[in-house]
Design an enzyme around this catalytic site. Structure first.
Site, PDB file in Angstrom:
ATOM      1  N   GLU A 282      34.777  41.065  51.540  1.00  0.00           N
ATOM      2  CA  GLU A 282      36.092  40.405  51.526  1.00  0.00           C
ATOM      3  C   GLU A 282      36.886  40.736  52.782  1.00  0.00           C
ATOM      4  OE1 GLU A 282      36.429  38.118  49.544  1.00  0.00           O
ATOM      5  OE2 GLU A 282      34.842  38.647  48.134  1.00  0.00           O
TER       6      GLU A 282
ATOM      7  N   ASP B  55      28.755  38.610  54.331  1.00  0.00           N
ATOM      8  CA  ASP B  55      27.683  39.430  53.763  1.00  0.00           C
ATOM      9  C   ASP B  55      27.180  40.452  54.774  1.00  0.00           C
ATOM     10  OD1 ASP B  55      27.681  38.275  51.260  1.00  0.00           O
ATOM     11  OD2 ASP B  55      26.072  36.860  51.692  1.00  0.00           O
TER      12      ASP B  55
END
EC number: 3.4.24.71
Length: 754
Positions: free
Chosen positions: A592, A655
């Site tokens: 995030e 990611d």
């Protein structure tokens, strides 16, 4: 989502685990000092040479003891002991059962990490996909069920409304009694539907206004209120493309590939028309085919998501008067004044639109389409959204289409699961306090805050080493990272009964009338949306409810949000080694955080404003770095169908960056706190456990139909490639697993952005 920590090899770890205390000093190495049979000789009787030899031996013995002591300290420092607590044994069992140790981790790390889990977890009936997130959500569902069914006198009025809503959903007897009557009456109230009976030929504008505001549908386009991307302290009306009944334009445009879905969708439309009193199928089917053809026309002018990733290019602010000129088929001022009542809208009202070309073309399409078809299409939008609140016949029709669309096997799922999900989707913040009190430990916020702080620090350390970014942009990027705001567990207002009741004051749930309660909520939620127009954005307004097993980054608020639902095992457990926690929730946090700097998030500054704050040289360098990932992920495929490397770029950047930041943070933690105990029987170092924990978060299975849908709609790569895509770009992974250069998980060419 480097240090002095000893990175023990696999062989060394096995050796240490096999040694017991008695093995360290085997009997055949013990030394016995024995005197003569007649007792010890007196010191005075010894010769000078003997005395010197005794002193020398004593000194050598003392030196030997000192050396052994030093070696013992180093041994204890560098060699972690094995954790044999109940928690460690339990988590070891879980890890082992998920793995397939027969697979070489350097050849296929996803199958190595998840092969056992995949064999033991076929897609359950009633689902199209299953994974770690699904498992945890089912756990949360069971908790919510208990809370909703066991009311207490101390709950707030908002919580009671959630319980009334849930009980009405569970009252299947009443729902079956009413059958289709609630929706049929609603359609009649709106002026009718040519599919089921007479209709009002002159109410296009009125119908559009009502289905948009009262029932929160989005035919032709979506209208909502949100923070202005270029002035994040202010809310603004926003208009965007919308209106498709299927998940993506691709289903309409690639007819040969998706013929089965298109046929299933048409059959579903016809079945709902019949259930609502539409009469003979040969009357209904041609009209439903016209609606499907109209949606296909919308799909033709809908812009693909991968072409909408540059928000600086697609953002346009116009006035209501300019919007009227751009899309004259809608009478915009009456439309906006009706749906935003009592707020007054005039011609100078600013409106943000994200695709001028689409709005112009949809206006032309509306003007060239028969009014009967436009009405049929708008009411179909309403029917599609509301039919799930009716009797079992509608549930059966929905399940039949889901089987075609997603490969979901029909099953008799317990009614409570459906009702818990719908209540959580509808009134998740109202039931939030119950869930938080039942599951969220008081110190969880502090623990999560510490992890976030460690990840931020690690991200900024990596930021300082980037060679492709200029110093001015790097300085601004660090300022943005420092400014990211953390929201953990739940928004504060929900724990104050008075504040919570104030939020839900205008919503009323009626006992035993499920359809009515759902319609009331649609109207209520739109009123809440409209009410934000003249207010400043509020950090306490979350996009996810506390029980949700997910997390997100908000670019206009520059904040990362972690609901209580995800702050649990397997993402975080306080009794587990931190290698697992950093590989779990640590990577989620890093993911995030990295979204603030992906191809879309990077366009927003530290205050959440969309503006060009990067130097051109760094923008070009960034595009070169990301082009590597577009190509890398574009070479992956599922069932012969390629991943869209452009559409998934933002999530792939997150990611990779999340894994890197979490790994560095874990190394920093070990450097500060010392090596952790290892887990028994696995034969893995804690660094290897970190990567294994990351991979096992993404253990999942999907039906072929669901995989196809994910490839064309989901901005995330398939789970398998979220794992191998990230670890194959990690030099540290290959070092810890000793992967030969050029092996599948250690390619010579690696991609790196952050």
């Amino acid at each position: 989502m480097m240090s002095t920590y000893k990175r023990a090899t696999l062989d060394e770890e096995d050796l240490v685990d096999s040694l017991s205390e008695s093995d360290v000093y085997p009997n055949h190495l013990q030394v016995n000092f024995r005197g003569p049979r007649n007792g010890q000789r007196c010191w005075a009787a010894r010769t000078p040479v003997e005395k010197r030899l005794v002193v020398l031996v004593a000194l050598l013995a003392a030196a030997l003891v000192a050396c052994l002591a030093v070696l013992g300290i180093q041994y204890q420092t560098r060699t972690p002991s094995v954790c044999l607590s109940e928690a460690c044994i339990s988590v070891t069992s879980s890890i082992l059962s998920s793995m397939d140790p027969t697979v070489d981790p350097c050849q296929d790390f996803f199958t190595y990490a998840c092969g056992g889990w995949i064999k033991a977890n076929p897609v359950p009936d009633g689902h199209s996909r299953w994974g770690t997130f699904s498992n945890l959500w089912e756990h949360n569902q069971a908790i919510i069920k208990h809370l909703l069914e066991n009311s207490t006198a101390s709950v707030s009025e908002a919580e009671r409304k959630a319980q009334v809503y849930y009980r009405a959903c569970m009252n299947e007897t009443r729902i079956e009694e009413l059958k289709a009557k609630p929706l049929m009456e609603l359609i009649e109230k709106l002026g009718g539907w040519n599919i089921t009976g007479p209709w009002d030929k002159d109410n296009f504008q009125d119908t559009l206004q009502v289905v948009t505001s009262h029932y929160h549908t989005s035919p032709f386009f979506s209208v909502y209120v949100s923070a202005d991307s270029k002035n994040s302290n202010s809310n603004v009306i926003q208009v965007d493309q919308s209106g498709l009944g299927l998940p993506s334009r691709d289903y309409y445009l690639n007819k040969t590939e998706n013929e089965k879905v298109l046929t299933g969708y048409l059959n579903y439309m016809v079945q709902l028309g019949k259930l609502l009193g539409g009469g003979a199928e040969d009357t209904i089917r041609p009209q439903m085919q016209q609606i499907l053809d109209f949606e296909t026309a919308l799909a033709n002018i809908t812009i693909p998501q991968e072409k909408r990733r540059d928000e600086e290019l697609i953002y346009h602010k116009v006035t209501a008067a300019e919007l009227q000129t751009l899309a004259p088929a809608i009478n915009w001022l009456p439309f906006l004044n009706t749906i935003f009542y009592p707020v007054e809208i005039n011609e100078s009202e600013p409106i943000v639109i994200y695709d001028k070309e689409y709005l112009s073309k949809v206006s032309t399409l509306i003007n060239s389409t028969d009014k009967c078809l436009l009405n049929n299409y708008m009411i179909w939008n309403l029917v599609r959204k509301t039919s799930s609140f009716l009797d079992q016949r509608f549930q059966d029709a929905d399940e039949k289409f889901m089987e075609v669309m997603y490969g979901t096997k029909k099953t008799c799922l317990p009614r409570w699961k459906f009702c818990v999900s719908d209540t959580e989707n509808t009134l998740g913040f109202a039931l939030g306090p119950m869930f938080v009190k039942a599951t969220f430990a008081e110190d969880s916020k502090n623990i999560a805050s510490e992890i976030i702080l460690e990840i931020k620090k690690a991200f900024e350390e990596s930021l300082s080493t980037l060679k492709w970014m200029d110093e001015d942009t790097r300085k601004s990027a660090k300022e943005k990272a420092d400014a990211i705001y953390n929201m953990i567990g739940y928004p504060n207002f929900i724990m104050d009964p008075k504040e919570l009741d104030k939020v839900f004051n205008d919503y009323t749930a009626v006992p035993d009338l499920y359809f009515e309660n759902a319609m009331r909520f649609f109207n209520f939620s739109w009123r809440v949306t409209a009410d934000q127009l003249r207010k400043a954005p509020n950090r306490d307004q979350w996009s996810m409810t506390p029980p949700m097993v997910n997390a997100y980054y908000s670019p206009t608020k520059n904040e990362i949000v972690f609901p209580a639902g995800i702050l649990q095992a397997p993402f975080y457990t306080r009794s587990s080694p931190n290698a697992l926690n950093f590989g779990g929730i640590g990577v989620v946090v890093g993911h995030e955080l990295t979204h603030a700097f992906d191809d879309q998030g990077r366009e927003y500054d530290k205050d959440g404003n969309l503006r060009p704050w990067w130097k051109n040289s760094s923008v070009e360098a960034f595009k070169q770095q990301t082009a590597c990932m577009v190509e890398q992920y574009g070479n992956y495929s599922v069932n012969g169908e390629p991943v869209n490397g452009r559409h998934t770029l933002g999530e792939n950047i997150a990611d990779n960056g999340g894994l890197k930041a979490a790994y560095r943070a874990y190394q920093n933690w070990v450097k500060k706190n010392g090596a952790e105990q290892t887990l028994p029987t696995l034969g893995l170092t804690n660094n290897q456990l970190f990567f294994l924990s990351f991979a096992q978060v993404w253990c999942s299975v999907r039906t072929p139909e669901s995989s196809h849908e994910g490839l064309i709609t989901d901005p995330h790569s398939p789970s398998r490639f979220r794992v191998i895509g990230s670890i194959s770009n990690s030099k540290e992974f290959s070092e810890h697993f000793h992967c030969p250069p050029g092996s599948p998980m250690n390619p010579h060419h690696k991609c790196e952005v952050w």
